[in-house]
Design a protein around this motif. Sequence first.
Motif, PDB file in Angstrom:
ATOM      1  N   ARG A 294      41.252  55.473  46.250  1.00  0.00           N
ATOM      2  CA  ARG A 294      41.548  56.861  46.574  1.00  0.00           C
ATOM      3  C   ARG A 294      40.372  57.531  47.283  1.00  0.00           C
ATOM      4  O   ARG A 294      40.562  58.366  48.170  1.00  0.00           O
ATOM      5  CB  ARG A 294      41.892  57.638  45.300  1.00  0.00           C
ATOM      6  CG  ARG A 294      43.076  57.087  44.531  1.00  0.00           C
ATOM      7  CD  ARG A 294      44.340  57.085  45.354  1.00  0.00           C
ATOM      8  NE  ARG A 294      44.875  58.430  45.507  1.00  0.00           N
ATOM      9  CZ  ARG A 294      45.862  58.742  46.324  1.00  0.00           C
ATOM     10  NH1 ARG A 294      46.383  57.813  47.122  1.00  0.00           N
ATOM     11  NH2 ARG A 294      46.309  59.979  46.391  1.00  0.00           N
ATOM     12  N   MET A 295      39.156  57.139  46.905  1.00  0.00           N
ATOM     13  CA  MET A 295      37.979  57.703  47.565  1.00  0.00           C
ATOM     14  C   MET A 295      37.842  57.162  48.979  1.00  0.00           C
ATOM     15  O   MET A 295      37.478  57.896  49.902  1.00  0.00           O
ATOM     16  CB  MET A 295      36.724  57.407  46.742  1.00  0.00           C
ATOM     17  CG  MET A 295      35.506  58.221  47.160  1.00  0.00           C
ATOM     18  SD  MET A 295      34.090  58.044  46.046  1.00  0.00           S
ATOM     19  CE  MET A 295      34.693  58.903  44.580  1.00  0.00           C
ATOM     20  N   GLN A 296      38.153  55.885  49.168  1.00  0.00           N
ATOM     21  CA  GLN A 296      38.102  55.299  50.501  1.00  0.00           C
ATOM     22  C   GLN A 296      39.155  55.909  51.416  1.00  0.00           C
ATOM     23  O   GLN A 296      38.945  56.035  52.628  1.00  0.00           O
ATOM     24  CB  GLN A 296      38.293  53.784  50.403  1.00  0.00           C
ATOM     25  CG  GLN A 296      37.116  53.062  49.771  1.00  0.00           C
ATOM     26  CD  GLN A 296      37.448  51.647  49.357  1.00  0.00           C
ATOM     27  OE1 GLN A 296      38.547  51.160  49.605  1.00  0.00           O
ATOM     28  NE2 GLN A 296      36.495  50.968  48.720  1.00  0.00           N
ATOM     29  N   GLU A 297      40.272  56.305  50.838  1.00  0.00           N
ATOM     30  CA  GLU A 297      41.333  56.957  51.613  1.00  0.00           C
ATOM     31  C   GLU A 297      41.027  58.432  51.844  1.00  0.00           C
ATOM     32  O   GLU A 297      41.813  59.139  52.477  1.00  0.00           O
ATOM     33  CB  GLU A 297      42.670  56.823  50.879  1.00  0.00           C
ATOM     34  CG  GLU A 297      43.181  55.389  50.787  1.00  0.00           C
ATOM     35  CD  GLU A 297      44.388  55.266  49.863  1.00  0.00           C
ATOM     36  OE1 GLU A 297      44.727  56.276  49.195  1.00  0.00           O
ATOM     37  OE2 GLU A 297      44.994  54.184  49.828  1.00  0.00           O
ATOM     38  N   GLN A 298      39.895  58.901  51.309  1.00  0.00           N
ATOM     39  CA  GLN A 298      39.449  60.289  51.433  1.00  0.00           C
ATOM     40  C   GLN A 298      40.434  61.265  50.795  1.00  0.00           C
ATOM     41  O   GLN A 298      40.550  62.418  51.200  1.00  0.00           O
ATOM     42  CB  GLN A 298      39.209  60.653  52.897  1.00  0.00           C
ATOM     43  CG  GLN A 298      38.119  59.810  53.539  1.00  0.00           C
ATOM     44  CD  GLN A 298      37.810  60.226  54.957  1.00  0.00           C
ATOM     45  OE1 GLN A 298      38.522  61.013  55.556  1.00  0.00           O
ATOM     46  NE2 GLN A 298      36.740  59.692  55.509  1.00  0.00           N
ATOM     47  N   LYS A 299      41.123  60.782  49.750  1.00  0.00           N
ATOM     48  CA  LYS A 299      42.006  61.650  48.979  1.00  0.00           C
ATOM     49  C   LYS A 299      41.218  62.444  47.938  1.00  0.00           C
ATOM     50  O   LYS A 299      41.630  63.525  47.538  1.00  0.00           O
ATOM     51  CB  LYS A 299      43.086  60.828  48.274  1.00  0.00           C
ATOM     52  CG  LYS A 299      43.966  59.999  49.210  1.00  0.00           C
ATOM     53  CD  LYS A 299      44.821  60.895  50.086  1.00  0.00           C
ATOM     54  CE  LYS A 299      45.763  60.061  50.942  1.00  0.00           C
ATOM     55  NZ  LYS A 299      46.603  60.895  51.848  1.00  0.00           N
ATOM     56  N   ILE A 300      40.111  61.863  47.490  1.00  0.00           N
ATOM     57  CA  ILE A 300      39.249  62.532  46.514  1.00  0.00           C
ATOM     58  C   ILE A 300      37.805  62.381  46.972  1.00  0.00           C
ATOM     59  O   ILE A 300      37.479  61.493  47.763  1.00  0.00           O
ATOM     60  CB  ILE A 300      39.415  61.948  45.091  1.00  0.00           C
ATOM     61  CG1 ILE A 300      39.066  60.454  45.091  1.00  0.00           C
ATOM     62  CG2 ILE A 300      40.812  62.194  44.562  1.00  0.00           C
ATOM     63  CD1 ILE A 300      39.046  59.821  43.719  1.00  0.00           C
ATOM     64  N   ILE A 301      36.952  63.268  46.451  1.00  0.00           N
ATOM     65  CA  ILE A 301      35.525  63.170  46.770  1.00  0.00           C
ATOM     66  C   ILE A 301      34.702  62.872  45.527  1.00  0.00           C
ATOM     67  O   ILE A 301      33.494  62.655  45.592  1.00  0.00           O
ATOM     68  CB  ILE A 301      35.049  64.461  47.451  1.00  0.00           C
ATOM     69  CG1 ILE A 301      33.750  64.209  48.223  1.00  0.00           C
ATOM     70  CG2 ILE A 301      34.878  65.586  46.445  1.00  0.00           C
ATOM     71  CD1 ILE A 301      33.358  65.341  49.122  1.00  0.00           C
TER      72      ILE A 301
ATOM     73  N   THR B  61      30.789  60.159  42.527  1.00  0.00           N
ATOM     74  CA  THR B  61      30.767  61.092  43.662  1.00  0.00           C
ATOM     75  C   THR B  61      30.626  60.301  44.949  1.00  0.00           C
ATOM     76  O   THR B  61      30.039  59.213  44.973  1.00  0.00           O
ATOM     77  CB  THR B  61      29.600  62.091  43.560  1.00  0.00           C
ATOM     78  OG1 THR B  61      28.354  61.385  43.563  1.00  0.00           O
ATOM     79  CG2 THR B  61      29.706  62.935  42.305  1.00  0.00           C
ATOM     80  N   ASN B  62      31.172  60.858  46.004  1.00  0.00           N
ATOM     81  CA  ASN B  62      31.021  60.275  47.331  1.00  0.00           C
ATOM     82  C   ASN B  62      29.696  60.759  47.909  1.00  0.00           C
ATOM     83  O   ASN B  62      29.597  61.869  48.434  1.00  0.00           O
ATOM     84  CB  ASN B  62      32.190  60.689  48.222  1.00  0.00           C
ATOM     85  CG  ASN B  62      32.135  60.048  49.594  1.00  0.00           C
ATOM     86  OD1 ASN B  62      31.175  59.356  49.933  1.00  0.00           O
ATOM     87  ND2 ASN B  62      33.165  60.259  50.391  1.00  0.00           N
ATOM     88  N   ALA B  63      28.659  59.933  47.795  1.00  0.00           N
ATOM     89  CA  ALA B  63      27.313  60.339  48.213  1.00  0.00           C
ATOM     90  C   ALA B  63      27.179  60.447  49.727  1.00  0.00           C
ATOM     91  O   ALA B  63      26.148  60.913  50.220  1.00  0.00           O
ATOM     92  CB  ALA B  63      26.278  59.357  47.670  1.00  0.00           C
ATOM     93  N   ALA B  64      28.209  60.008  50.473  1.00  0.00           N
ATOM     94  CA  ALA B  64      28.163  60.206  51.921  1.00  0.00           C
ATOM     95  C   ALA B  64      28.243  61.696  52.265  1.00  0.00           C
ATOM     96  O   ALA B  64      27.802  62.115  53.328  1.00  0.00           O
ATOM     97  CB  ALA B  64      29.308  59.450  52.607  1.00  0.00           C
ATOM     98  N   SER B  65      28.819  62.479  51.363  1.00  0.00           N
ATOM     99  CA  SER B  65      28.830  63.939  51.503  1.00  0.00           C
ATOM    100  C   SER B  65      27.825  64.493  50.495  1.00  0.00           C
ATOM    101  O   SER B  65      28.153  64.677  49.319  1.00  0.00           O
ATOM    102  CB  SER B  65      30.234  64.496  51.228  1.00  0.00           C
ATOM    103  OG  SER B  65      31.175  63.936  52.109  1.00  0.00           O
TER     104      SER B  65
ATOM    105  N   PRO C 235      38.418  67.995  45.826  1.00  0.00           N
ATOM    106  CA  PRO C 235      39.392  67.141  45.134  1.00  0.00           C
ATOM    107  C   PRO C 235      38.715  66.089  44.249  1.00  0.00           C
ATOM    108  O   PRO C 235      37.918  65.289  44.730  1.00  0.00           O
ATOM    109  CB  PRO C 235      40.173  66.489  46.274  1.00  0.00           C
ATOM    110  CG  PRO C 235      39.251  66.547  47.454  1.00  0.00           C
ATOM    111  CD  PRO C 235      38.440  67.789  47.283  1.00  0.00           C
ATOM    112  N   VAL C 236      39.026  66.122  42.961  1.00  0.00           N
ATOM    113  CA  VAL C 236      38.429  65.224  41.978  1.00  0.00           C
ATOM    114  C   VAL C 236      39.537  64.599  41.132  1.00  0.00           C
ATOM    115  O   VAL C 236      40.496  65.279  40.754  1.00  0.00           O
ATOM    116  CB  VAL C 236      37.431  65.976  41.067  1.00  0.00           C
ATOM    117  CG1 VAL C 236      36.903  65.072  39.961  1.00  0.00           C
ATOM    118  CG2 VAL C 236      36.273  66.531  41.900  1.00  0.00           C
TER     119      VAL C 236
END
Length: 390
Positions: A90-97, A122-126, A50-51
């Motif tokens: 939205r990234m913190q809510e894990q709706k997008i990566i 990008t979510n560098a945690a993943s 999801p982007v």
Amino acid sequence: MIKALAQITLREWKRILTRPEHNLVLLVIPPLLFFFYAFIYNKQQAEDLPVAIWDEDHSPISRQITFLLEQTASIHITEQVGSQTELEQRMQEQKIIGAIHFPKGMERDIKSRHPVSVTIYTNAASLVPGKLIYKDASTVIITAGSGVNLQKFMKTGMPAEKAMALIMPVSLTVYPLYNPTYNYQHYLVPGLITVALQMMIIMVAVLIINQEWKEGTMESLRVTASGSAGLIITGKTIAHLTTSWVNFVLMTGVIFPFFSLSHPGTLPQLFLLFNLLSLACIGIGLMVSVIASDVMLSLDAGLFYTSPAFVFSGFTFPRWGMPWYDQYYASLMPYTPFLDAFFKLYFMELPLRYAMPEITRLLLFIGFTFFIAVFFLQIRLNKSVRYAAV
């Protein structure tokens, strides 16, 4: 001597098949664990991640790039955002990566050949999904931007080859080897299976000798072996090594073919490597079992020794990036040289000679641990004979 060795081996097979702490760990749990690991990563690749799009340009070019991004394997455009705050939320809510930001005036600047800064979030945690999004997004954006200028030059009558040379004077080709699609199942499952086997072999092997003393059966075993510690160790090792072949057949004959993980032509090298790992693990277990007479203490020692093998082996993080003392600890585990050789023989499909340094290290593990086990067991057997005489 051969008759005594056969008796000890057969006796150990019976113990493995009749004792729950042996047969559950060596024969029942492995197939369940192997299929469990394989099914976890059955999707194999991270796709349609999801982007979000943050489009301040609202131009035909930004819409065209958005369309092209959607065509990539890793990116799936799920929503539009209007600010960086909304993007981060939205990234913190894990709706997008991930997200792509097209700045205002992007089309105008591209056509006038002014620098344009498109931002990829990008979510560098993943780690792997983040890298996939970056790889596909950067390829699309650079290609699309160059395409606009290419069309502009060609409209002036410039040949396509010359126009392309002006726009992209250096052509870069990225060619990933050995796991080009970032396939989780292809990469992780063999490593997880082998590290689990290492742990299970050692956890059973630490009970091989001290349980005999605890149950009072060592004297009859000593009589069968005519007081030879080497004969006892050899017979028990043969039984446990051949038992481990069941798991090798399950791994290479069932799991790998069923999930399309096999590499043709690597089976003989893998069998040799698997036997060396099994012998090294059995040797470590025997050494602990002979030295630590307390069963619970030996189990704790085996668990403490085997638990960090996956982390310290370099499978998920390069060893050269670890502190020196962690690298030293990693060198004390047989799984480390096994994994290095496994990469060469299985993933890279190299000839056996390329893995000789790792094979030598495994042989040293085997020689050292079995020597210690035989040496200390012989001392204990001799002492038991003297005490019985007194």
